[in-house]
Enzyme design. Structure first.
Site, short mmCIF file in Angstrom:
data_model
loop_
_atom_site.label_atom_id
_atom_site.label_comp_id
_atom_site.label_asym_id
_atom_site.label_seq_id
_atom_site.Cartn_x
_atom_site.Cartn_y
_atom_site.Cartn_z
N LYS A 119 -6.78 -0.20 -10.06
CA LYS A 119 -6.52 -0.42 -8.63
C LYS A 119 -5.11 -0.98 -8.45
O LYS A 119 -4.66 -1.83 -9.23
CB LYS A 119 -7.56 -1.38 -8.04
CG LYS A 119 -7.42 -1.59 -6.53
CD LYS A 119 -8.51 -2.49 -5.98
CE LYS A 119 -8.38 -2.65 -4.46
NZ LYS A 119 -9.45 -3.48 -3.88
N SER A 194 -12.11 -1.50 -0.09
CA SER A 194 -10.71 -1.11 -0.19
C SER A 194 -10.36 -0.38 -1.50
O SER A 194 -9.29 0.21 -1.62
CB SER A 194 -9.81 -2.35 -0.06
OG SER A 194 -10.02 -3.26 -1.12
N SER A 218 -15.32 -4.78 -1.58
CA SER A 218 -14.39 -3.68 -1.79
C SER A 218 -14.59 -2.88 -3.07
O SER A 218 -13.94 -1.85 -3.26
CB SER A 218 -12.95 -4.21 -1.77
OG SER A 218 -12.59 -4.59 -0.46
#
Length: 527
Positions: A119, A194, A218
């Protein structure tokens, strides 16, 4: 290698002995700057007073210049790599990649042959990083986060950085500065966020595993809407060292994969104590071989609690509720006992989270680059500096969700002085206690990850209000465990309208083994 204390002192002494002009790293405040600061803080001073303060401060800032000359300890970068590239659209069909690279780790280990996406909140040395925000575009990390080194030490190959929502301020997948991430099951719908790119890259098979981050769901939200497995570990189990966060009390990093086994395997590699670099971690963390311990065919003696308050929201899709209940009831066929449980305070978890999250977005992200202060651990100074400058100078370019949080956070701080952040931090203990008391009646708690199916991505030109609603309307069940610190996992348990349905399972602190065992049996029944 890290310099010794003597080498640091010698280097400093040598630099001071050279009798040449050096531009100071820190400039003393001017009289006009001091006057403005004093007025802003309701301090009333004469011109003579200001001059005396300026003289004192001019001496004080010399300490900063002196410190600036000292080499600082940092995190290791052990494996060679090339910077990589931003993939063109034909290589990035779902817009899930921010950056592609190829970093090979050790020649042996648990992750040998596995491709992993990281990420874009996590530092990978030599690789660009923007955390979904155009204000950070152009920054390149100068160190590897601890979990990156652990993945490479275990033989994994890092294939690149995955796209995430703009500073992680959204649970959908359309706010990133590089454009929306598309759901792999229906490109007109949200993939969840996210950690949207991580989920999609796993779902499409472009990588075997991915790292996600989770402050308010997320990891689990995109896992649910993309149809994969995503695990938010117990708070502190996985070190956050070298990752950009929101608030140190709710930040988590965790594994995402197509199967429970691969999720467990990645967890056992990245979990464990980080020698004090992340002070949120207990020193006595034990990391079992999760991937071996979870492979059981029976759940005899295990009680699964269906959380009453996790179902039946006004916005819930009754079909999702029923699909989750049916998936849990199937566990009875392998010996589990399904019971009903209730945590009334679960209804308030989103409100409690908002009081922490909104304030943190203002004070933590804007003022400290997402790394906070007041703790004894690792601080990535280059990223903190870059983020600080960017977030001050390019605020007008932010996504509406960030602008809303900055303005509301500023208002709450200036008018209520942190009262509701403090009260929410106190209330979260009640929520944690309520969960712990419920675990006296069951071993795991189950509910829908998101109580409705993936929503349509907003159209270009949608109103600010609609954008804000679509970015933040799916956290009903996930935010509570960021507050309580309990481990929580989302796994696909059904399909409706050709779209995935996520089941969320929660376990006691540091009992990821139980969590993964139950998920493993859900997976066997739904495959």
């Amino acid at each position: 290698m890290m310099a010794t204390a003597n080498e640091v002192a010698q280097a400093l002494q040598k630099s001071l002995m050279v009798d040449l002009h050096k531009t100071p790293a820190v400039s003393a405040p001017t009289l006009s700057e001091l006057r403005e600061i004093a007025e802003r803080n309701n301090i009333h001073l004469s011109e003579d007073d200001l001059k005396e303060y300026q003289e004192f401060m001019s001496e004080s800032v010399k300490a900063m210049t002196r410190i600036d000359r000292l080499p600082e300890p940092t995190l290791p970068v052990k494996y060679p790599r090339i910077p990589g590239y931003r993939p063109p659209p034909e290589e990035n069909l779902h817009n899930a990649w921010y950056w592609k690279t190829h970093i090979e780790g050790a020649k042996s280990g648990k992750l040998l042959g596995k491709k992993i996406a990281i990420k874009d909140t996590v530092m990978v040395a030599g690789v660009p990083m923007m955390n979904g925000c155009r204000a950070l575009e152009g920054y390149t990390a100068d160190t590897d986060a601890t979990i990156v080194t652990r993945i490479l030490d275990a033989g994994g190959t890092i294939s690149g950085k995955s796209t995430n929502e703009n500073l992680c301020f959204s649970g959908s997948s359309f706010t990133t500065g590089k454009g929306p991430v598309l759901n792999p099951h229906d490109p007109t719908r949200s993939a969840g966020g996210s950690s949207s790119g991580s989920a999609v890259l796993v779902a499409t098979g472009e990588v075997d595993m991915a790292i996600g981050g989770d402050q308010g769901g997320s990891i689990r939200l995109p896992a649910a809407w993309s149809g994969i497995v995503g695990l938010k570990p117990t708070f502190g189990l996985v070190p956050y060292t070298g990752a950009m966060g929101l608030d140190g009390s709710i930040d988590h990093l965790g594994p995402m994969a197509k199967t429970v086994h691969d999720c467990a395997l990645l967890l056992e590699v990245i979990a464990g104590y980080d020698n004090g670099l992340d002070p949120r971690q207990p020193t006595n963390i034990a990391v079992p071989e999760y991937s071996k311990e979870i492979q059981v065919d029976r759940l005899d003696g295990i009680k699964v609690g269906l959380l009453k308050e996790g179902f039946g929201f006004p916005e819930s899709d009754p079909r999702v509720d029923e699909a989750v209940r049916n998936a849990v009831r199937k566990l009875e066929s392998v010996g589990a006992e399904v019971v009903d449980v209730s945590i009334p305070l679960h209804y308030e978890s989103g409100h409690i989270w908002n009081c922490i999250g909104i304030t943190s977005k203002f004070t933590g992200t804007r003022h400290t680059g997402g790394f906070g202060s007041g703790y004894n651990g690792f601080y990535p100074t280059s990223l903190i500096t870059t983020a600080g400058m960017a977030f001050r100078s390019q605020t007008n370019d932010f996504d509406p969700s960030i602008k809303a949080s900055i303005m509301l956070g500023d208002y709450m701080q200036s008018h209520y002085y942190g009262k509701y952040y403090a009260k929410a931090q106190n209330l979260r203990r009640l929520l944690r206690d309520a969960y712990d008391q419920t675990f006296e009646k069951c071993d795991v708690i189950a509910m829908p990850t998101i109580p409705f199916l993936p929503t349509k991505l907003p159209k270009d030109g949608c109103s600010i209000k609609d954008s804000l609603i679509e970015a933040n309307n799916m956290g009903q069940n996930v935010e509570g465990t960021n507050l309580t610190g309990h481990p929580a996992l989302s796994i696909n348990c059904s399909t409706l309208d050709e779209l995935p349905v996520g089941l969320m399972i929660v376990a006691k602190h540091f009992n990821e083994t139980m969590l993964l065992k139950v998920a493993y049996n859900v997976e066997k029944m739904t495959c």
